[in-house]
Design a protein around this motif. Structure first.
Motif, PDB file in Angstrom:
ATOM      1  N   SER A 162      16.962  29.147   1.677  1.00 43.55           N
ATOM      2  CA  SER A 162      16.557  29.700   0.387  1.00 43.55           C
ATOM      3  C   SER A 162      15.049  29.898   0.355  1.00 43.55           C
ATOM      4  CB  SER A 162      16.996  28.782  -0.751  1.00 43.55           C
ATOM      5  OG  SER A 162      16.311  27.566  -0.669  1.00 43.55           O
ATOM      6  N   TRP A 163      14.612  30.975  -0.215  1.00 40.82           N
ATOM      7  CA  TRP A 163      13.182  31.307  -0.233  1.00 40.82           C
ATOM      8  C   TRP A 163      12.424  30.454  -1.233  1.00 40.82           C
ATOM      9  CZ3 TRP A 163      11.218  32.956  -4.830  1.00 40.82           C
ATOM     10  CH2 TRP A 163      12.136  33.409  -5.773  1.00 40.82           C
ATOM     11  N   HIS A 164      13.041  30.061  -2.348  1.00 43.33           N
ATOM     12  CA  HIS A 164      12.304  29.328  -3.372  1.00 43.33           C
ATOM     13  C   HIS A 164      12.036  27.879  -2.978  1.00 43.33           C
ATOM     14  CE1 HIS A 164      16.146  27.575  -4.609  1.00 43.33           C
ATOM     15  NE2 HIS A 164      16.629  28.796  -4.562  1.00 43.33           N
ATOM     16  N   ASP A 165      12.790  27.317  -2.056  1.00 45.03           N
ATOM     17  CA  ASP A 165      12.511  25.960  -1.596  1.00 45.03           C
ATOM     18  C   ASP A 165      11.388  25.925  -0.568  1.00 45.03           C
ATOM     19  OD1 ASP A 165      14.340  24.804  -3.217  1.00 45.03           O
ATOM     20  OD2 ASP A 165      15.910  24.653  -1.702  1.00 45.03           O
ATOM     21  N   ASN A 166      11.135  27.048   0.083  1.00 45.13           N
ATOM     22  CA  ASN A 166      10.133  27.075   1.150  1.00 45.13           C
ATOM     23  C   ASN A 166       8.802  27.665   0.701  1.00 45.13           C
ATOM     24  OD1 ASN A 166      11.928  25.989   3.017  1.00 45.13           O
ATOM     25  ND2 ASN A 166      12.831  27.974   3.407  1.00 45.13           N
ATOM     26  N   ILE A 167       8.627  27.948  -0.566  1.00 43.60           N
ATOM     27  CA  ILE A 167       7.385  28.552  -1.041  1.00 43.60           C
ATOM     28  C   ILE A 167       6.233  27.562  -0.942  1.00 43.60           C
ATOM     29  CG2 ILE A 167       6.206  29.365  -3.112  1.00 43.60           C
ATOM     30  CD1 ILE A 167       8.739  30.772  -3.898  1.00 43.60           C
ATOM     31  N   ASP A 168       6.451  26.324  -1.331  1.00 42.46           N
ATOM     32  CA  ASP A 168       5.366  25.355  -1.388  1.00 42.46           C
ATOM     33  C   ASP A 168       4.919  24.841  -0.029  1.00 42.46           C
ATOM     34  OD1 ASP A 168       7.730  24.066  -0.945  1.00 42.46           O
ATOM     35  OD2 ASP A 168       7.279  22.337  -2.225  1.00 42.46           O
ATOM     36  N   GLU A 169       5.644  25.137   1.034  1.00 46.65           N
ATOM     37  CA  GLU A 169       5.271  24.643   2.354  1.00 46.65           C
ATOM     38  C   GLU A 169       4.151  25.499   2.936  1.00 46.65           C
ATOM     39  OE1 GLU A 169       8.664  24.440   4.816  1.00 46.65           O
ATOM     40  OE2 GLU A 169       9.743  23.091   3.485  1.00 46.65           O
ATOM     41  N   PRO A 170       3.108  24.888   3.463  1.00 47.21           N
ATOM     42  CA  PRO A 170       2.007  25.674   4.033  1.00 47.21           C
ATOM     43  C   PRO A 170       2.421  26.319   5.356  1.00 47.21           C
ATOM     44  CG  PRO A 170       1.642  23.348   4.404  1.00 47.21           C
ATOM     45  CD  PRO A 170       2.860  23.453   3.521  1.00 47.21           C
ATOM     46  N   ALA A 171       1.875  27.478   5.604  1.00 44.77           N
ATOM     47  CA  ALA A 171       2.170  28.192   6.844  1.00 44.77           C
ATOM     48  C   ALA A 171       1.167  27.742   7.891  1.00 44.77           C
ATOM     49  CB  ALA A 171       2.095  29.689   6.622  1.00 44.77           C
ATOM     50  N   ASP A 172       1.473  26.691   8.608  1.00 39.56           N
ATOM     51  CA  ASP A 172       0.580  26.177   9.628  1.00 39.56           C
ATOM     52  C   ASP A 172       1.151  26.481  11.005  1.00 39.56           C
ATOM     53  OD1 ASP A 172       2.692  24.533   9.397  1.00 39.56           O
ATOM     54  OD2 ASP A 172       1.585  22.660   9.366  1.00 39.56           O
ATOM     55  N   GLY A 173       0.508  25.998  12.042  1.00 43.49           N
ATOM     56  CA  GLY A 173       0.911  26.298  13.406  1.00 43.49           C
ATOM     57  C   GLY A 173       2.123  25.522  13.879  1.00 43.49           C
ATOM     58  N   LYS A 174       2.618  24.584  13.079  1.00 47.04           N
ATOM     59  CA  LYS A 174       3.768  23.800  13.501  1.00 47.04           C
ATOM     60  C   LYS A 174       5.021  24.683  13.508  1.00 47.04           C
ATOM     61  CE  LYS A 174       2.028  19.499  11.583  1.00 47.04           C
ATOM     62  NZ  LYS A 174       2.253  18.452  10.599  1.00 47.04           N
ATOM     63  N   ASN A 218      11.645  29.195  13.033  1.00 44.32           N
ATOM     64  CA  ASN A 218      10.944  29.630  14.241  1.00 44.32           C
ATOM     65  C   ASN A 218      11.622  29.091  15.491  1.00 44.32           C
ATOM     66  OD1 ASN A 218       9.154  30.897  12.596  1.00 44.32           O
ATOM     67  ND2 ASN A 218       7.553  29.351  12.782  1.00 44.32           N
ATOM     68  N   LEU A 219      12.146  27.879  15.417  1.00 48.18           N
ATOM     69  CA  LEU A 219      12.867  27.316  16.562  1.00 48.18           C
ATOM     70  C   LEU A 219      14.139  28.099  16.851  1.00 48.18           C
ATOM     71  CD1 LEU A 219      12.488  23.510  15.829  1.00 48.18           C
ATOM     72  CD2 LEU A 219      11.343  24.841  17.598  1.00 48.18           C
ATOM     73  N   ILE A 220      14.821  28.528  15.808  1.00 46.61           N
ATOM     74  CA  ILE A 220      16.049  29.314  16.007  1.00 46.61           C
ATOM     75  C   ILE A 220      15.707  30.664  16.628  1.00 46.61           C
ATOM     76  CG2 ILE A 220      17.904  30.520  14.801  1.00 46.61           C
ATOM     77  CD1 ILE A 220      18.016  28.193  12.867  1.00 46.61           C
ATOM     78  N   HIS A 221      14.656  31.320  16.111  1.00 46.57           N
ATOM     79  CA  HIS A 221      14.271  32.621  16.657  1.00 46.57           C
ATOM     80  C   HIS A 221      13.791  32.491  18.103  1.00 46.57           C
ATOM     81  CE1 HIS A 221      14.932  34.633  12.938  1.00 46.57           C
ATOM     82  NE2 HIS A 221      13.999  33.960  12.285  1.00 46.57           N
ATOM     83  N   HIS A 222      13.091  31.421  18.415  1.00 45.52           N
ATOM     84  CA  HIS A 222      12.638  31.217  19.790  1.00 45.52           C
ATOM     85  C   HIS A 222      13.817  30.954  20.725  1.00 45.52           C
ATOM     86  CE1 HIS A 222       9.944  30.163  23.035  1.00 45.52           C
ATOM     87  NE2 HIS A 222      10.625  29.042  23.219  1.00 45.52           N
ATOM     88  N   ALA A 223      14.838  30.265  20.236  1.00 43.32           N
ATOM     89  CA  ALA A 223      16.005  29.960  21.070  1.00 43.32           C
ATOM     90  C   ALA A 223      16.824  31.204  21.367  1.00 43.32           C
ATOM     91  CB  ALA A 223      16.875  28.906  20.388  1.00 43.32           C
ATOM     92  N   THR A 224      16.773  32.223  20.494  1.00 44.91           N
ATOM     93  CA  THR A 224      17.575  33.419  20.713  1.00 44.91           C
ATOM     94  C   THR A 224      16.883  34.452  21.595  1.00 44.91           C
ATOM     95  OG1 THR A 224      16.722  34.373  18.661  1.00 44.91           O
ATOM     96  CG2 THR A 224      18.796  33.159  18.533  1.00 44.91           C
ATOM     97  N   LEU A 225      15.620  34.230  21.950  1.00 42.99           N
ATOM     98  CA  LEU A 225      14.917  35.182  22.821  1.00 42.99           C
ATOM     99  C   LEU A 225      15.492  35.139  24.231  1.00 42.99           C
ATOM    100  CD1 LEU A 225      11.222  34.522  21.803  1.00 42.99           C
ATOM    101  CD2 LEU A 225      12.608  36.492  21.198  1.00 42.99           C
ATOM    102  N   GLU A 226      15.327  36.259  24.959  1.00 43.67           N
ATOM    103  CA  GLU A 226      15.747  36.257  26.346  1.00 43.67           C
ATOM    104  C   GLU A 226      14.758  35.461  27.184  1.00 43.67           C
ATOM    105  OE1 GLU A 226      13.912  40.365  25.529  1.00 43.67           O
ATOM    106  OE2 GLU A 226      15.657  39.357  24.754  1.00 43.67           O
ATOM    107  N   PRO A 227      15.173  34.981  28.343  1.00 38.16           N
ATOM    108  CA  PRO A 227      14.331  34.075  29.133  1.00 38.16           C
ATOM    109  C   PRO A 227      12.986  34.680  29.535  1.00 38.16           C
ATOM    110  CG  PRO A 227      16.571  34.002  29.932  1.00 38.16           C
ATOM    111  CD  PRO A 227      16.509  35.083  28.909  1.00 38.16           C
ATOM    112  N   THR A 228      12.896  35.993  29.738  1.00 41.90           N
ATOM    113  CA  THR A 228      11.615  36.575  30.150  1.00 41.90           C
ATOM    114  C   THR A 228      10.576  36.493  29.038  1.00 41.90           C
ATOM    115  OG1 THR A 228      12.431  38.744  29.478  1.00 41.90           O
ATOM    116  CG2 THR A 228      12.632  38.154  31.805  1.00 41.90           C
TER     117      THR A 228
END
Length: 122
Positions: free
Chosen positions: A54-66, A71-81
């Motif tokens: 949900s977008w409204h639960d994630n509004i207050d979280e800062p966008a930092d480098g962690k 992001n972990l899900i999107h990184h896991a779906t990338l091809e190995p190259t």
């Protein structure tokens, strides 16, 4: 057979009723009725879990480098190259360098075969 007859016989109903009454009286003495319920202020607990999509639960979280969960899900779906700079196994070495060896020239008909429609296909 003699050992069974030596066992204690069950108490009479009057004695059994007295034992049950004594047990209930002792249990009632030890019980406490709590009428006020509250969350322990020393224990940090979220009473309702967040919905991670949900977008409204994630509004207050800062966008930092962690790396966040998405992001972990999107990184896991990338091809190995795209995930790794070098092949991680022997089977990945085959086809690791996939860019074409020569430049694709659309004018040269030897290497460029576009889809063509014919009267029969229409």
């Amino acid at each position: 057979m003699a050992a069974r007859s030596a066992e204690k016989e069950p108490p009479e109903p009057v004695q059994q009723n007295g034992l049950l009454c004594e047990r209930v009286r002792k249990e009632l003495q030890c019980q406490q009725l709590h009428t006020q319920c509250a969350v322990n202020p020393l224990h940090c607990v979220h009473t309702v879990t967040k919905k991670f999509m949900s977008w409204h639960d994630n509004i207050d979280e800062p966008a930092d480098g962690k790396p966040l969960f998405l992001n972990l899900i999107h990184h896991a779906t990338l091809e190995p190259t795209k995930k790794y700079s070098q092949p991680q196994s022997e089977s990945q070495e085959i086809g690791w360098n996939t860019p074409p060896l020569i430049h694709m020239d659309h004018i040269d008909c030897r290497f460029y075969f576009p889809h063509r429609t014919t009267d029969i296909a229409k």
